[in-house]
Design a protein around this motif. Sequence first.
Motif, PDB file in Angstrom:
ATOM      1  N   LEU A   1       0.866  -1.191   0.000  1.00 36.87           N
ATOM      2  CA  LEU A   1       0.000   0.000   0.000  1.00 36.87           C
ATOM      3  C   LEU A   1       0.894   1.231   0.000  1.00 36.87           C
ATOM      4  N   MET A   2       0.725   2.090  -0.970  1.00 35.16           N
ATOM      5  CA  MET A   2       1.474   3.353  -1.006  1.00 35.16           C
ATOM      6  C   MET A   2       0.766   4.347  -0.084  1.00 35.16           C
ATOM      7  N   THR A   3       1.453   4.810   0.945  1.00 35.75           N
ATOM      8  CA  THR A   3       0.858   5.726   1.930  1.00 35.75           C
ATOM      9  C   THR A   3       1.930   6.540   2.648  1.00 35.75           C
ATOM     10  N   PRO A   4       1.624   7.786   3.030  1.00 36.91           N
ATOM     11  CA  PRO A   4       2.601   8.582   3.784  1.00 36.91           C
ATOM     12  C   PRO A   4       2.943   7.941   5.128  1.00 36.91           C
ATOM     13  N   GLN A   5       2.087   7.002   5.586  1.00 38.17           N
ATOM     14  CA  GLN A   5       2.339   6.334   6.880  1.00 38.17           C
ATOM     15  C   GLN A   5       3.305   5.161   6.724  1.00 38.17           C
TER      16      GLN A   5
ATOM     17  N   LEU B   1       1.354   8.037  -8.482  1.00 36.44           N
ATOM     18  CA  LEU B   1       2.738   8.481  -8.720  1.00 36.44           C
ATOM     19  C   LEU B   1       3.714   7.723  -7.819  1.00 36.44           C
ATOM     20  N   PRO B   2       3.406   7.556  -6.517  1.00 33.60           N
ATOM     21  CA  PRO B   2       4.297   6.727  -5.689  1.00 33.60           C
ATOM     22  C   PRO B   2       4.444   5.300  -6.213  1.00 33.60           C
ATOM     23  N   ALA B   3       3.337   4.701  -6.674  1.00 31.44           N
ATOM     24  CA  ALA B   3       3.424   3.327  -7.201  1.00 31.44           C
ATOM     25  C   ALA B   3       4.304   3.300  -8.444  1.00 31.44           C
TER      26      ALA B   3
ATOM     27  N   GLU C   1       3.553  -1.295   3.948  1.00 30.88           N
ATOM     28  CA  GLU C   1       3.167   0.060   3.554  1.00 30.88           C
ATOM     29  C   GLU C   1       4.440   0.836   3.250  1.00 30.88           C
ATOM     30  N   ILE C   2       4.459   1.515   2.103  1.00 37.52           N
ATOM     31  CA  ILE C   2       5.647   2.248   1.675  1.00 37.52           C
ATOM     32  C   ILE C   2       5.289   3.700   1.371  1.00 37.52           C
ATOM     33  N   SER C   3       6.153   4.609   1.828  1.00 33.54           N
ATOM     34  CA  SER C   3       6.013   6.033   1.517  1.00 33.54           C
ATOM     35  C   SER C   3       7.182   6.469   0.648  1.00 33.54           C
ATOM     36  N   ILE C   4       6.932   7.349  -0.318  1.00 32.90           N
ATOM     37  CA  ILE C   4       8.056   7.862  -1.109  1.00 32.90           C
ATOM     38  C   ILE C   4       8.578   9.167  -0.525  1.00 32.90           C
ATOM     39  N   GLY C   5       7.911   9.679   0.515  1.00 33.38           N
ATOM     40  CA  GLY C   5       8.433  10.902   1.118  1.00 33.38           C
ATOM     41  C   GLY C   5       7.394  11.587   1.988  1.00 33.38           C
ATOM     42  N   ASP C   6       7.874  12.458   2.858  1.00 34.63           N
ATOM     43  CA  ASP C   6       7.007  13.143   3.835  1.00 34.63           C
ATOM     44  C   ASP C   6       6.314  14.341   3.230  1.00 34.63           C
ATOM     45  N   TYR C   7       5.397  14.076   2.341  1.00 32.63           N
ATOM     46  CA  TYR C   7       4.539  15.108   1.746  1.00 32.63           C
ATOM     47  C   TYR C   7       3.266  14.380   1.336  1.00 32.63           C
ATOM     48  N   VAL C   8       2.171  15.130   1.162  1.00 30.47           N
ATOM     49  CA  VAL C   8       0.880  14.499   0.860  1.00 30.47           C
ATOM     50  C   VAL C   8       0.503  14.731  -0.602  1.00 30.47           C
ATOM     51  N   LEU C   9       0.293  13.662  -1.319  1.00 27.47           N
ATOM     52  CA  LEU C   9      -0.093  13.712  -2.728  1.00 27.47           C
ATOM     53  C   LEU C   9      -1.601  13.508  -2.841  1.00 27.47           C
ATOM     54  N   THR C  10      -2.128  13.666  -4.046  1.00 27.69           N
ATOM     55  CA  THR C  10      -3.575  13.470  -4.229  1.00 27.69           C
ATOM     56  C   THR C  10      -3.906  11.993  -4.454  1.00 27.69           C
ATOM     57  N   GLY C  11      -2.864  11.198  -4.717  1.00 27.57           N
ATOM     58  CA  GLY C  11      -3.131   9.790  -4.976  1.00 27.57           C
ATOM     59  C   GLY C  11      -1.867   8.959  -4.878  1.00 27.57           C
ATOM     60  N   GLY C  12      -2.042   7.642  -4.826  1.00 26.14           N
ATOM     61  CA  GLY C  12      -0.904   6.725  -4.703  1.00 26.14           C
ATOM     62  C   GLY C  12      -0.326   6.288  -6.038  1.00 26.14           C
TER      63      GLY C  12
ATOM     64  N   CYS D   1      -2.955   1.702  -5.023  1.00 22.62           N
ATOM     65  CA  CYS D   1      -2.893   3.166  -5.083  1.00 22.62           C
ATOM     66  C   CYS D   1      -4.098   3.763  -4.369  1.00 22.62           C
ATOM     67  N   GLY D   2      -3.841   4.433  -3.259  1.00 24.55           N
ATOM     68  CA  GLY D   2      -4.938   5.080  -2.529  1.00 24.55           C
ATOM     69  C   GLY D   2      -5.335   6.380  -3.218  1.00 24.55           C
ATOM     70  N   ARG D   3      -6.535   6.848  -2.862  1.00 26.07           N
ATOM     71  CA  ARG D   3      -7.006   8.172  -3.284  1.00 26.07           C
ATOM     72  C   ARG D   3      -7.830   8.730  -2.126  1.00 26.07           C
ATOM     73  N   TYR D   4      -8.362   9.939  -2.285  1.00 26.20           N
ATOM     74  CA  TYR D   4      -9.173  10.565  -1.218  1.00 26.20           C
ATOM     75  C   TYR D   4      -8.338  10.723   0.065  1.00 26.20           C
ATOM     76  N   GLU D   5      -8.980  10.639   1.213  1.00 29.61           N
ATOM     77  CA  GLU D   5      -8.262  10.832   2.485  1.00 29.61           C
ATOM     78  C   GLU D   5      -7.383   9.633   2.812  1.00 29.61           C
TER      79      GLU D   5
HETATM   80  C1  4FV Z   1       1.939   9.001  -0.551  1.00 29.57           C
HETATM   81  C2  4FV Z   1       3.265   9.304  -0.217  1.00 29.57           C
HETATM   82  C3  4FV Z   1       0.797   9.921  -0.527  1.00 29.57           C
HETATM   83  C4  4FV Z   1      -2.203  10.302   0.726  1.00 29.57           C
HETATM   84  C5  4FV Z   1      -3.676  10.428   0.576  1.00 29.57           C
HETATM   85  C6  4FV Z   1      -2.757   9.571  -1.446  1.00 29.57           C
HETATM   86  C7  4FV Z   1      -1.654  10.183  -0.657  1.00 29.57           C
HETATM   87  C8  4FV Z   1      -4.025  10.050  -0.828  1.00 29.57           C
HETATM   88  N1  4FV Z   1       1.898   7.705  -0.887  1.00 29.57           N
HETATM   89  N2  4FV Z   1       4.009   8.175  -0.397  1.00 29.57           N
HETATM   90  N3  4FV Z   1       3.771  10.491   0.177  1.00 29.57           N
HETATM   91  N4  4FV Z   1      -0.431   9.371  -0.718  1.00 29.57           N
HETATM   92  O1  4FV Z   1       0.962  11.130  -0.317  1.00 29.57           O
HETATM   93  O2  4FV Z   1       3.164   7.232  -0.797  1.00 29.57           O
HETATM   94  O3  4FV Z   1      -4.952   8.996  -0.801  1.00 29.57           O
END
Ligand code: 4FV
Length: 235
Positions: free
Chosen positions: A86-90, A143-145, A130-141, A112-116
């Motif tokens: 799961l691509m996520t900032p967490q 690009l990280p995927a 769960e993998i994050s590509i960096g400490d910032y919030v994107l609109t979707g997963g 690839c997540g979307r929304y909140e």
């Molecule tokens: C993210 C990141 C990221 C969070 C909410 C998608 C977004 C939305 N994923 N590394 N940074 N994801 O920002 O992997 O659903």
Amino acid sequence: MIADVITIFPAMVEAALAAGVGGRARERGVVDVKVRDLRDYTDDRHRTVDDVPYGGGPGMVMKPEPLFRAVEAIAAERGAPSAVVLMTPQGRRFDQATAIRLSQLERLVLICGRYEGVDERVAESLVTEEISIGDYVLTGGELPALVVLDAVVRLVPGVVGDAGSVETESFAGGLLDFPHYTRPASFRGRDVPEVLLSGHHAEIARWRDAQRVERTKRRRPDLLKGNHHEGDRNG
Ligand code: 4FV
């Protein structure tokens, strides 16, 4: 390597996957990457993938059912995944070591997540990491995927023409890469370092190694921690 990407924007992912060495590797069948439209795993006529958050709050949350159906359908079709990511900032920060580890797996599923975000029960019982590509919030997963897939696919044997370029590159050996030059030998008053024009391969290799250490010391001393060059850090 077999990989499946689950997304509500399949065209976006397909477009990016078609480009470059990854795209050619896919055409040649060196890697088998399939893009799955999450809405194909819904069971209502509105093809609903999201819903309001329990406990209130802004935005929407991705429903668990379509994601579970998607991963289970992929497993039934292609065999049990070696990893469900799961691509996520967490998530744990993505790096070259993770790329190397994932590139040695048989079957990879990327969500690839979307929304909140995604219903927590997906992370709890469907996802293996769960993998994050960096400490910032994107609109979707997506690009990280795509970042993960790009870094992983190029490590699959046969994808990059000259395997040598994979061995000697940034982070190989924990150091940044040496500077690269090509023609012209002089450009706007800036000349290519003499040693690179010398033909002395041993000297060129020494210069390049020294450049890697020096650049890593200056730009990313954190990379030297625990690295046999650590002593060099203090010049
Ligand atoms: C993210 C990141 C990221 C969070 C909410 C998608 C977004 C939305 N994923 N590394 N940074 N994801 O920002 O992997 O659903």
